[in-house]
Write an enzyme that holds these catalytic residues in place. Structure first.
Site, mmCIF file in Angstrom:
data_model
loop_
_atom_site.group_PDB
_atom_site.id
_atom_site.type_symbol
_atom_site.label_atom_id
_atom_site.label_comp_id
_atom_site.label_asym_id
_atom_site.label_seq_id
_atom_site.Cartn_x
_atom_site.Cartn_y
_atom_site.Cartn_z
ATOM 1 N N HIS A 61 0.395 -1.437 0.259
ATOM 2 C CA HIS A 61 0.176 -0.634 -0.046
ATOM 3 C C HIS A 61 1.486 1.222 0.082
ATOM 4 O O HIS A 61 0.016 2.752 -0.896
ATOM 5 C CB HIS A 61 -1.079 -0.683 1.232
ATOM 6 C CG HIS A 61 -0.554 -0.256 2.282
ATOM 7 N ND1 HIS A 61 0.043 -0.730 3.358
ATOM 8 C CD2 HIS A 61 0.002 1.747 2.863
ATOM 9 C CE1 HIS A 61 0.991 0.152 4.349
ATOM 10 N NE2 HIS A 61 0.290 1.596 3.862
ATOM 11 N N CYS A 110 -9.996 -4.656 -11.297
ATOM 12 C CA CYS A 110 -9.265 -3.798 -10.896
ATOM 13 C C CYS A 110 -8.391 -3.544 -10.125
ATOM 14 O O CYS A 110 -7.680 -3.184 -9.220
ATOM 15 C CB CYS A 110 -9.844 -3.074 -9.518
ATOM 16 S SG CYS A 110 -10.484 -3.870 -7.728
#
Ligand code: PEP
Ligand code: MG
Length: 745
Positions: free
Chosen positions: A368, A680
């Site tokens: 992330h 995605c």
């Protein structure tokens, strides 16, 4: 005539090493005594210990018995150089009846080595890495036999941990030599890492975590320090204000810890008393910062541990402000920052302080923090080479975040090319044409290309590119950067801005996906042994209903009159989806009762990112309004390969047959139930995988905003008929290599 040796006794009596500590006055003395013991037991005339110095990238003769004592600390060999260097680099013993006869032998003048014939050297290995070489020599040719070699290896193994500790302590005490501060470690000129965040950046290296103050002490007074303090406070306040405007969703009070520390009379007060007591302001800052770092890093409180980087950052800013005039910008402008683990909040702070780029040691492209670096348009590369932790401050580095390339101290020619490239990119961005809403294949099939966004500021870019919708808004980012939960009202404001920004186009909000590598500190699962398999995604939301309901209420309220879609992450079963849907229904009922405007009936979907969801994809498709494949996690969980572990990046394969077949099953399930399926994860932007993805029937792709124009172009080059044929072919293959060849990967 060889003398009798008592190798075996040595191996057994290695306990006498413990006694060595008592006999030795300091570490160097300890190592010299260790060399004497080995020489004594091996009945060898000479014993030497070479230790590897990472900073210099050389083996240094650190202790010796029998050679010229002046040679200690002076003799240096590169890995691979001479017999000792070869033992180190090849990690194998070398035994020679007469060392000089081996063509690799390198005579070191001034050691008195010329008197010795027999040679035996073994590597000293800690874990999997060599830390040094242990050598014995003797004037009698052929003096050492195979038995000696085995004994020496055992001794080296037994000594390894003590020797490594000695080495660490010696390095800790040793100040880095001034001259080394501008030279790159030999061999470190070009490094190929992983591309993490596109863009080229050039600047001076700064290793985060190293309190860097290279200047001369300077004649600064306590008054100079007070002025620097005031300047620091004003800069931080400005920085905070600017961030509140630019990155409202993630930067709320992001410099608050810095500001509080500046204000803290303990922190600055201690510095002032030290200065008044005669210490130079720089030394006073370094001392207090050092104490705070120690205090924070040893704190049992996770929140305090996280402040370590803030304190260092503040110390650097204070010293810089002391040195420079009021007009100087003590940000990270012109700097390439080298760092190990960073928090999401660190990345935002570094971007706010205008860092040119990041060189991350460890971590994956789908981690992330990497995703956030891309959202913030901060060029970044991930490398594995841990030598960068000892990289000399101030040495120029060029990074190409698109290619994953790092160039150390590049020449003028390379720099000129880089400047041209940067200028061309700037132009291209300025004149980027507004694209069509949908992409079309060569044979006229429409494909929706939507945007993945993580921070609010990306909405502007998405709009400029005329995207048809947001296929994934990772709602955890404001939580991650803040390292805390956001109240319903705060969330409502962010979600509203996103929906307003998209002016009626669909936005898929993914509910909180924390856990795994997306941790918030001080939450119950911090101590999980296996966070990726722990309380992550929808599991967390279902177990923390108050937090979940706050988010759903914020979404429903923000979504009044908009095309709101809600998607749940990490769903493993139909029950989990239904459980989440029930929470949405409950929130709708509550809002209706409270007479609060809200979306009465948002579309509800889920992510296919764990193998169990693939297995029950048809049942899930029957319940949900839409599904989306999260390939980043699907690859991780199908292949049991941590997506953030750069050492496993060779095994993290989107084209593994298991991944292709799982995707096909999910696509068929959605087709059978007439439900839309999107993709995605990062795979959606991979041109090699595109024909497969379209070939199995996926018609909505959601990618990072900057990848959109290229994706449009790639789609336009594909004929669906060919893509279907290709996908069918790939699905018949059971070997990774065959698929790789077919994809031309
Ligand atoms: C994924 O797993 O592919 C995904 C899109 O979600 P994230 O990267 O946020 O885990
Ligand atoms: Mg995921």
């Amino acid at each position: 005539m060889p003398r009798p040796k008592d190798n075996v006794a040595l191996v057994c009596d290695i306990g006498e090493l413990a006694g060595l500590f008592e006999k030795s006055a300091h570490i160097e003395d300890f190592l010299r005594n260790a060399a004497s013991i080995v020489a004594y037991h091996m009945k060898a005339a000479v014993c030497s210990i070479y230790l590897y110095n990472e900073g210099e990238r050389a083996l240094v003769l650190t202790a010796n018995q029998g050679l010229n004592p002046d040679a200690v600390g002076r003799v240096r060999l590169q890995p691979g150089e001479g017999l000792v260097g070869t033992v180190f680099s090849e990690q194998r013993p070398i035994r020679e009846a007469s060392a000089a006869r081996n063509p690799r032998f390198k005579f070191v003048p001034g050691t008195n080595e010329e008197r010795y014939e027999a040679f035996l050297a073994v590597p000293i290995i800690r874990g999997l890495s060599p830390v040094g070489v242990l050598v014995v020599q003797d004037p009698v040719p052929g003096y050492f036999d195979e038995n000696d070699s085995r004994a020496m290896q055992t001794i080296a193994a037994q000594l390894a941990s003590v020797i490594q500790n000695a080495k660490l302590l010696m390095n800790l005490r040793r100040q880095p030599p001034e001259a080394a501060a501008v030279a790159a470690p030999p061999g470190l000129r070009y490094v190929k890492g992983a591309p993490v965040s596109d863009g080229c950046a050039y600047g001076k290296a700064t290793v985060l975590g190293v309190f860097e103050d290279q200047g001369q002490p300077g004649p600064f007074t306590a008054d100079d320090f007070r002025r620097a303090l005031a300047r620091t406070e004003a800069q931080l306040a400005d920085l905070q204000r600017a961030m509140e405007e630019r990155l409202a969703d993630v930067a709320s009070m992001i410099f608050s810890a810095h500001l509080l520390m500046v204000k803290d009379s303990e922190f600055s007060g201690q510095m002032i008393s030290l200065i008044e007591g005669g210490l130079s302001p720089q030394a006073a800052v370094a001392k207090v910062v050092g104490e705070y770092v120690r205090l924070f890093s040893s704190s049992p409180n996770a929140r305090l541990r996280e402040k370590v980087q803030d304190v260092r950052d503040l110390g650097r800013r204070l010293v810089q402000n002391l040195r420079e005039g009021p007009e100087s910008a003590p940000d990270y402008q012109g700097r390439i920052l080298i760092a190990g683990e960073l928090l999401a909040s660190d990345i935002v702070k570094l971007a706010a302080q205008r860092a040119e780029g990041l060189l991350l040691i460890g971590g994956g492209i789908t981690a992330h923090v990497s995703i956030l670096a891309r959202s913030l348009q901060l060029p970044a590369v991930v490398v594995e080479d841990r030598r960068f932790f000892g990289f000399p401050a101030g040495l120029p580095i060029l990074i190409d975040g698109g290619q994953g390339v790092v160039l150390i101290d590049p020449g003028d020619e390379v720099l000129a090319k880089y400047r041209d490239l940067r200028a061309a990119r700037g132009e291209a961005e300025r004149f980027a044409v507004v694209g069509p809403e949908e992409a079309v294949t060569r044979d006229g099939v429409r494909v929706h290309v939507w945007a993945n966004i993580n921070i609010l500021s990306e909405i502007d870019v998405a709009r400029r590119m005329n995207v048809g919708g947001i296929g994934l808004y990772r709602s955890e980012f404001p939580f991650l950067v803040r390292n805390d939960f956001l109240a319903e009202e705060e969330q409502y404001r962010i979600y509203r801005k996103i929906l307003d920004g998209m002016s009626g186009r669909p936005v898929v909000f993914r509910t909180l996906d924390i856990g795994g590598d997306k941790m918030l500190s001080e939450v119950p699962w911090v101590h999980e042994a296996n966070p990726s398999l722990g309380l992550r995604g929808i599991r967390f939301s279902l177990q923390n209903k108050t937090t979940f309901m706050q988010q759903i209420r914020a979404l429903l309220r923000a979504g009044a009159g908009a095309d709101l879609r809600i998607m749940f992450p990490m769903v493993c079963s139909v029950e989990e989806f239904i459980g989440a849907r029930d929470v949405v229904s409950e929130c709708i009922r509550d809002l209706r009762t409270e007479d609060v405007p809200h979306h009465p009936d948002p579309k509800l979907g889920l992510m296919i990112e764990v193998p169990s969801a693939v297995e029950v994809a048809e049942e899930l498709a029957a319940e949900a309004d839409f599904l989306s494949i999260g390939s980043n996690d699907l690859v991780q969980y199908l292949l049991a390969v941590d997506r953030t572990n750069e050492h496993l990046s060779d095994l993290y394969l989107s084209h593994h047959p298991a991944v292709l077949r799982a995707m096909k099953r999910a696509a068929d399930a959605c087709l059978a139930r007439g439900k839309p399926l999107s993709l995605c994860g990062e795979m959606a932007a991979d041109p090699k995988m595109l024909p497969f993805v379209l070939g199995i029937g996926i018609r909505v792709l959601s990618v990072e905003v900057r990848q959109i124009p290229v994706l449009h172009k790639n789609i336009a080059g594909i004929r669906i008929e060919d893509a279907v044929r290709m996908a069918e072919g790939l699905l018949r293959m059971g070997r990774i290599q065959d698929i790789k060849t077919a994809l031309g990967a």
